[in-house]
Write an enzyme that holds these catalytic residues in place. Structure first.
Site, PDB file in Angstrom:
ATOM      1  N   ARG A  33       0.833  -1.192   0.000  1.00 45.84           N
ATOM      2  CA  ARG A  33       0.000   0.000   0.000  1.00 45.84           C
ATOM      3  C   ARG A  33       0.875   1.252   0.000  1.00 45.84           C
ATOM      4  NH1 ARG A  33       2.539   2.059   3.182  1.00 45.84           N
ATOM      5  NH2 ARG A  33       2.573   1.861   5.454  1.00 45.84           N
ATOM      6  N   SER A  74       4.653  -1.348   3.083  1.00 48.15           N
ATOM      7  CA  SER A  74       3.903  -2.386   3.781  1.00 48.15           C
ATOM      8  C   SER A  74       4.182  -3.795   3.280  1.00 48.15           C
ATOM      9  CB  SER A  74       2.396  -2.099   3.702  1.00 48.15           C
ATOM     10  OG  SER A  74       1.678  -2.860   4.631  1.00 48.15           O
ATOM     11  N   ASP A  87      -2.203  -0.950   7.700  1.00 41.88           N
ATOM     12  CA  ASP A  87      -1.612  -1.724   6.602  1.00 41.88           C
ATOM     13  C   ASP A  87      -2.400  -2.994   6.318  1.00 41.88           C
ATOM     14  OD1 ASP A  87       0.261   0.261   6.783  1.00 41.88           O
ATOM     15  OD2 ASP A  87       1.802  -0.991   7.718  1.00 41.88           O
ATOM     16  N   GLU A 116      -0.309   9.832   8.675  1.00 38.55           N
ATOM     17  CA  GLU A 116       0.830   9.028   9.129  1.00 38.55           C
ATOM     18  C   GLU A 116       0.928   9.005  10.649  1.00 38.55           C
ATOM     19  OE1 GLU A 116       2.083   6.516   7.269  1.00 38.55           O
ATOM     20  OE2 GLU A 116       2.298   8.142   5.828  1.00 38.55           O
TER      21      GLU A 116
END
Length: 498
Positions: free
Chosen positions: A58, A176, A224, A64
């Site tokens: 991803r 990820s 994720d 974030e």
């Protein structure tokens, strides 16, 4: 709401993990899967696997380090993935319950298409070694997660299988790869142990995998795994963690591409202290802002509620007033303000050895990043919601770029999760490549950035950024400069071969 997938047995529900037959296979996945099947046959005396699991990597467009604080994020799956082909040894194809051995044979094919590594482990009661962060430990995370789930319902049978693993997600790069490996392995384990994927839907499996990856020692939040399982082609996904797991597809503005570029620095977040230290700082900030010492799981999203404000941006304003920037807080100081013992506070907030090594805690900086980043996610989502509705898409794209740039600045200056190479790459993407916005993606401290680029400029962007960042050799850290555009990809699935 997920795209329907079909199998030979008919249509599946939108929340079910897709089980495909060959006619349903996305065309751009065919070559990689066929190559894997060929390697499997050559390695295992011309035998054929029974199924293949696939899980994508991803890129996080914005949001974030806030999923583990209970806030929403906005990632999309990319056209790079982990694949695992699964079959049984010739002497183990009889009734699963009658097998005398319980063994996982895990083979890995590297980028040169050679079987690069083989690991054999006892399948019963899989243990994950936090001190040994080799790639196969993430496979074991997926298996242990499924085993723990099945033990709640009575247990699982012996399993004697071959796994052949490959993938094209750069490791330790913020895309990820580790979570995709956990997700893919969990699909394999669930299918191998139960004969289907029907016990859990996408969100249930995502939650299982988020818990399973923590066996490796990283206290992540679940983004994720959720996007790897819940992604849909052509759309990003707004994923909210405040109460359980909520997903909502997001249309991205037409005429623009999302370009990933690697700064040349890598960081395995499970092998270093920074990630878990940030988690601990956010936990302490949440308790100090809310004055709450009773809840074992107090997050910054819960602190926002305690502050009595409806928008995370307003919580940021209050945090700026109530928390000091310097000097850093000590654990004893926070404990004194909350009228609790330092040992009790440490037991709740400093649950990793990395966090216990911190002498001072930057609570104001971390809280300001989280609250403002959470606000940027909502603003980004709402701007995407206006795409194609009559608003000027160029202005909307410019607004998305502004939010991305602000996100990177916050990651760099407040959360301190960037690095000089990433900062330089993002600046080049904007100033030389003409990106509307560019920001680090993933945990940071190295890895990749993502840039918003008009479709008409993508090729020019790639060449100009490569020349400016990598120079005439085209090498970064001794390796070819990596950059690619990706469209939002489909989520994880299982391909049934027999």
């Amino acid at each position: 709401s997920i795209v329907n997938c079909h199998t030979m047995s008919g249509q599946q529900s939108e929340d079910a993990i897709p089980v495909l037959s060959r006619p349903d296979l996305p065309g751009n996945h065919t070559a990689a899967i066929e190559s894997l099947l060929t390697h499997y046959s050559k390695t295992f005396d011309n035998s054929k696997p029974e199924f293949v699991a696939r899980a994508p990597g991803r890129v996080n467009l914005i949001g974030e380090h806030i999923d583990y604080c209970g806030y929403s994020v906005l990632p999309m799956a990319i056209d790079r993935h982990i694949l695992i082909a699964v079959g049984y040894p010739s002497n183990a194809r009889s009734n699963q319950n009658e097998r005398s051995s319980s063994t996982l044979r895990i083979f890995h094919i590297d980028s040169s298409d050679r079987p690069a590594a083989t690991v054999t482990v006892e399948a019963d009661g899989v243990a994950v070694d936090k001190e040994n962060l080799a790639w196969h430990q993430y496979v074991l995370c997926g298996f242990r997660g499924v085993q723990d789930y099945l033990l709640k319902g009575g247990g699982f049978p012996q399993l004697d299988i071959n796994l052949m693993v490959t993938g094209d997600i750069p490791s330790s790069s913020g895309l990820s790869s580790s979570s995709a490996l956990v997700v893919c392995s969990a699909l394999v384990a669930m299918r191998a142990y139960t004969g289907s994927l029907s016990l859990l839907d996408r969100r249930g499996m995502a939650s299982l995998c988020a818990t399973a990856e923590r066996y490796i020692g990283t206290e992540g939040g679940g983004m994720d795994q959720a996007i790897s399982l819940c992604a849909r082609p052509g759309q990003a996904m707004w994923i909210n963690f405040k109460s359980g797991l909520e997903t909502r597809p997001v249309n991205l503005p037409p005429g623009y591409s999302w370009v990933v570029a690697h700064c040349g620095q890598v960081l395995n977040k499970a092998a270093t202290d920074q990630f878990n230290q940030r988690v601990a700082e956010c936990r302490l900030a949440a308790r100090l802002l809310s004055k709450n010492t009773d809840s074992a799981n107090m997050r910054l999203v819960d602190a926002q509620d305690a502050l009595g404000v409806t928008q995370p941006g307003a919580a940021a304003d209050l945090a700026a007033q109530r928390l000091r920037a310097e000097p850093p807080y000590s654990l004893a100081e926070v404990a004194a303000e909350l009228s609790v013992e330092s040992s009790a506070l440490s037991a709740i907030c400093l649950t990793s050895e990395a966090a216990k090594r911190l002498a001072g805690f930057q609570l104001r900086q971390r809280a300001l990043h989280v609250f403002n980043e959470a606000q940027r996610v909502l603003d980004f989502r709402d701007a995407c919601g206006r795409a194609g509705s009559g608003d000027n898409d160029e202005n909307l794209a410019a607004r998305l770029g502004e939010l991305m740039n602000a996100s990177h600045q916050s990651c760099s200056e407040l959360y301190n999760c960037s690095c000089p190479e990433l900062d330089r790459l993002c600046q080049i993407c904007r100033d030389v490549g003409g990106a509307l916005g560019s920001r680090l993606t993933g945990a940071g401290w190295g890895g990749c950035c993502v840039s918003l680029v008009p479709d008409s400029r993508v090729e020019k962007f790639l060449s100009s950024v490569r020349d400016a960042f990598a120079g005439p050799t085209g090498l970064v850290g001794g390796r070819p400069f990596l950059a690619f555009a990706s469209s939002p990809s489909t989520g994880a699935y299982l391909l049934q071969l027999n």
